[in-house]
Enzyme design. Structure first.
Site, mmCIF file in Angstrom:
data_model
loop_
_atom_site.group_PDB
_atom_site.id
_atom_site.type_symbol
_atom_site.label_atom_id
_atom_site.label_comp_id
_atom_site.label_asym_id
_atom_site.label_seq_id
_atom_site.Cartn_x
_atom_site.Cartn_y
_atom_site.Cartn_z
ATOM 1 N N THR A 49 0.829 -1.216 0.000
ATOM 2 C CA THR A 49 0.000 0.000 0.000
ATOM 3 C C THR A 49 0.852 1.249 0.000
ATOM 4 O OG1 THR A 49 -1.783 -1.164 1.165
ATOM 5 C CG2 THR A 49 -1.812 1.241 1.253
ATOM 6 N N CYS A 50 1.948 1.220 0.732
ATOM 7 C CA CYS A 50 2.834 2.383 0.805
ATOM 8 C C CYS A 50 3.408 2.727 -0.565
ATOM 9 C CB CYS A 50 3.969 2.122 1.790
ATOM 10 S SG CYS A 50 3.404 1.687 3.452
ATOM 11 N N SER A 51 3.778 1.697 -1.319
ATOM 12 C CA SER A 51 4.433 1.909 -2.610
ATOM 13 C C SER A 51 3.456 2.120 -3.754
ATOM 14 C CB SER A 51 5.324 0.703 -2.946
ATOM 15 O OG SER A 51 6.389 0.595 -2.031
#
Length: 238
Positions: A49-51
């Protein structure tokens, strides 16, 4: 429950960062003093999700935030300087400052350090965002304290809505291109000249025919609408 620290000063720590192969000691005063700063914190570099969503959308909306008085956008994660430097390079996110909180000092003092040992991660940051004015937290958006990795309120769109509820959103622009194609280069330059973000995707003939019904490049799509080639793009942009 996580404490909302609106109205409080941010913790005073020193981040050990890497840039151009060198160590840098960056104090919170250097980052926040006399500035309006958007901060978003997340569980880990290179994680899904962060990337795929958190960092890319902040990078995409950075110009709109800065046009509304934000001096800098900062990403904080409990990762070391080497990892954060590599992740920023991998993301191509040059509009964002990546700060490694390797020992978790900042995150711990913010009350946002969580135990991710079950995933093999060790201590990590909970996901949240905040608007900081001259070192004082103006607004915080903290993800709900529920299982998993909720991603509902710390996103870039929520922050932009807080800064300006009427702010327009940039169009999603995709170009199917081929190496050495002069018309592709012209289409890309047309978009750059107008300050438009876009993504170029190397075209496979079967994919190109399937999505556009054509076999020539470039083929341009804006917000899901098929525009056509470079000539049609120029006409569309006016």
């Amino acid at each position: 429950m996580f404490e909302n620290r609106q109205g409080l000063r941010i913790p005073e720590v020193t981040f050990r960062a890497r840039a151009a192969g060198q160590w840098q000691d960056i104090s919170t005063a250097e980052v926040f003093a006399n500035k309006t700063v958007v901060v978003f914190a997340l569980p880990g570099a290179f994680t899904p999700t962060c990337s795929s969503a958190h960092v890319p959308r902040y990078h995409e909306l950075a110009p709109l935030m800065k046009a509304r008085g934000v001096d800098e956008i900062v990403c904080i994660s409990v990762n070391d300087g080497f990892v954060m430097e590599a992740w920023q390079r991998d993301q191509g996110a040059d509009r964002i400052r990546f700060l490694p909180d390797g020992n978790g000092d900042f995150t711990r003092q913010m009350g946002m350090l969580v135990d991710k040992q079950a995933l093999g991660f060790g201590p990590r940051s909970w996901r949240y965002s905040m608007l900081v004015r001259d070192g004082v937290i103006d607004t915080m958006f903290i993800e709900p304290d529920e299982p998993g990795d909720p991603f509902k309120v710390s996103d870039a769109d929520t922050m932009l809505d807080h800064l300006d509820p009427q702010a327009p959103r940039p169009s999603d622009i995709v170009l199917f291109t081929k190496a050495g194609c002069p018309h592709c280069a012209r289409a890309e330059q047309l978009l750059r000249d107008r300050g438009r973000d876009f993504r170029s995707i190397p075209a496979e003939l079967s994919v190109l025919r399937a999505v556009s019904g054509r076999a020539t490049t470039p083929q341009v799509f804006i917000d899901g609408q098929h525009i056509g080639g470079a000539d049609e793009l120029a006409q569309h942009l006016g």
